[in-house]
Design an enzyme around this catalytic site. Structure first.
Site, mmCIF file in Angstrom:
data_model
loop_
_atom_site.group_PDB
_atom_site.id
_atom_site.type_symbol
_atom_site.label_atom_id
_atom_site.label_comp_id
_atom_site.label_asym_id
_atom_site.label_seq_id
_atom_site.Cartn_x
_atom_site.Cartn_y
_atom_site.Cartn_z
ATOM 1 N N ASP A 24 67.543 16.358 35.123
ATOM 2 C CA ASP A 24 69.322 16.024 35.589
ATOM 3 C C ASP A 24 70.062 17.493 35.155
ATOM 4 O O ASP A 24 71.112 17.168 35.173
ATOM 5 C CB ASP A 24 69.756 15.020 34.564
ATOM 6 C CG ASP A 24 69.543 15.007 33.257
ATOM 7 O OD1 ASP A 24 68.179 15.212 32.997
ATOM 8 O OD2 ASP A 24 70.437 14.917 32.434
ATOM 9 N N TYR A 143 70.950 11.677 20.368
ATOM 10 C CA TYR A 143 70.940 12.957 19.366
ATOM 11 C C TYR A 143 71.750 12.961 18.171
ATOM 12 O O TYR A 143 72.891 12.283 18.370
ATOM 13 C CB TYR A 143 71.329 13.997 20.262
ATOM 14 C CG TYR A 143 70.058 14.285 21.588
ATOM 15 C CD1 TYR A 143 69.424 15.181 21.398
ATOM 16 C CD2 TYR A 143 70.604 13.750 22.995
ATOM 17 C CE1 TYR A 143 68.296 15.556 22.509
ATOM 18 C CE2 TYR A 143 69.435 14.007 23.719
ATOM 19 C CZ TYR A 143 68.596 14.853 23.487
ATOM 20 O OH TYR A 143 67.830 15.156 24.679
ATOM 21 N N LYS A 173 65.112 8.290 22.955
ATOM 22 C CA LYS A 173 64.640 9.887 23.001
ATOM 23 C C LYS A 173 65.730 10.608 21.971
ATOM 24 O O LYS A 173 66.911 10.275 21.846
ATOM 25 C CB LYS A 173 64.935 10.550 24.313
ATOM 26 C CG LYS A 173 65.044 12.081 24.329
ATOM 27 C CD LYS A 173 65.279 12.621 25.791
ATOM 28 C CE LYS A 173 65.341 14.251 26.035
ATOM 29 N NZ LYS A 173 65.439 14.413 27.139
#
Length: 263
Positions: A24, A143, A173
């Site tokens: 992406d 994150y 993730k």
């Protein structure tokens, strides 16, 4: 988790291990190496053993519907590296649009600790709720990013992955802490499968050592973009990573089997 979600999770994994190649980055970085001819890159990585590829919805037609039988994930937010703040990820699609594009899962990025965290939390919660209603899994890209936050701090990473679980994600993730011992508490902080981001490209050995360390620390796989799609041989580096994930190979064995290291 409903039947549809469980079934689609199997479309983007192999035996509960995940080798996802996100591409992406055209939104973030533009038409960089590996993404200009995205069709050839997707063919190479899926032939090399990628379980799934990930793009924004607009290039779904270029993914070649489940190329080499790999799964497909549509990403639902983004930002550019030439805009005012790359951490300010904005919605780019809906779960319904992803399904129309043929997605087996959706993904959503959240920067835990940033000034955008509240809005991104709200959006992620809405995405997971709608995805669950429609029977499609959500990959949360969670994150640890913000003022005075070290992006490889295990405590911050553990907080990020737990937040993803609390908000209803199915896979998470996050960044890598640097070694398996420090990453183990991150994986222990959630019952979700944890996959690591690749970040900027390193050497082939550095990439495979990172994957091996993460797996030894309890990770369920990788969601690795530039280290794969910008490689001179995307298929070979994918084969090396797949050898670690799916065959429990050590670093030298994985590099040798992939053709990246002479026997």
């Amino acid at each position: 988790m409903n039947t549809g979600t469980r079934a689609r999770l199997r479309r983007i994994s192999t035996d509960d291990r995940y080798l996802i190649v996100p591409m992406d980055h055209g939104v973030t970085m533009g038409p960089v190496k590996g993404l200009v001819d995205i069709e050839s890159t997707i063919d190479a990585v899926t032939a090399g053993g990628a379980d799934a590829v990930l793009t924004q919805k607009g290039v779904a037609s270029r993914v070649h519907e489940h190329k080499n039988d790999a799964g497909y994930i549509v990403h639902l937010n983004g930002s550019t590296n030439i805009g005012p703040d790359e951490d300010d990820k904005r919605r780019t699609g809906t779960v319904e649009a992803a399904l129309r594009a043929g997605a087996d899962a959706v993904s959503f990025h959240i920067n835990v600790g940033s000034e955008y965290e509240p809005e991104q939390m709200t959006d992620l919660a809405r995405v997971t709720e709608r995805a669950e209603e429609l029977g499609i899994p959500t990959l949360a890209m969670a994150y640890a990013r913000g003022p005075d936050i070290a992006e490889d701090d295990p405590e911050a990473l553990a907080h990020a992955v737990r937040l993803a679980e609390e908000l209803g994600a199915d896979v998470v993730k996050t960044g890598y802490s640097g070694d398996g011992d420090s990453f183990a508490p991150v994986c222990a902080g959630t019952r979700l499968p944890v996959v690591i981001a690749g970040g900027s490209r390193g050497t082939d050995r550095q990439t495979i050592e990172m994957v091996r360390g993460a797996m030894d620390g309890g990770a369920a796989g990788v969601s690795m973009g530039r280290s794969i799609f910008q490689h001179d041989d995307p298929g070979a580096i994918t084969r090396a990573i797949a050898a670690v994930l799916h065959d429990d190979a050590d670093v030298d064995e994985a590099l040798t089997r992939s053709g990246l290291l002479e026997a």
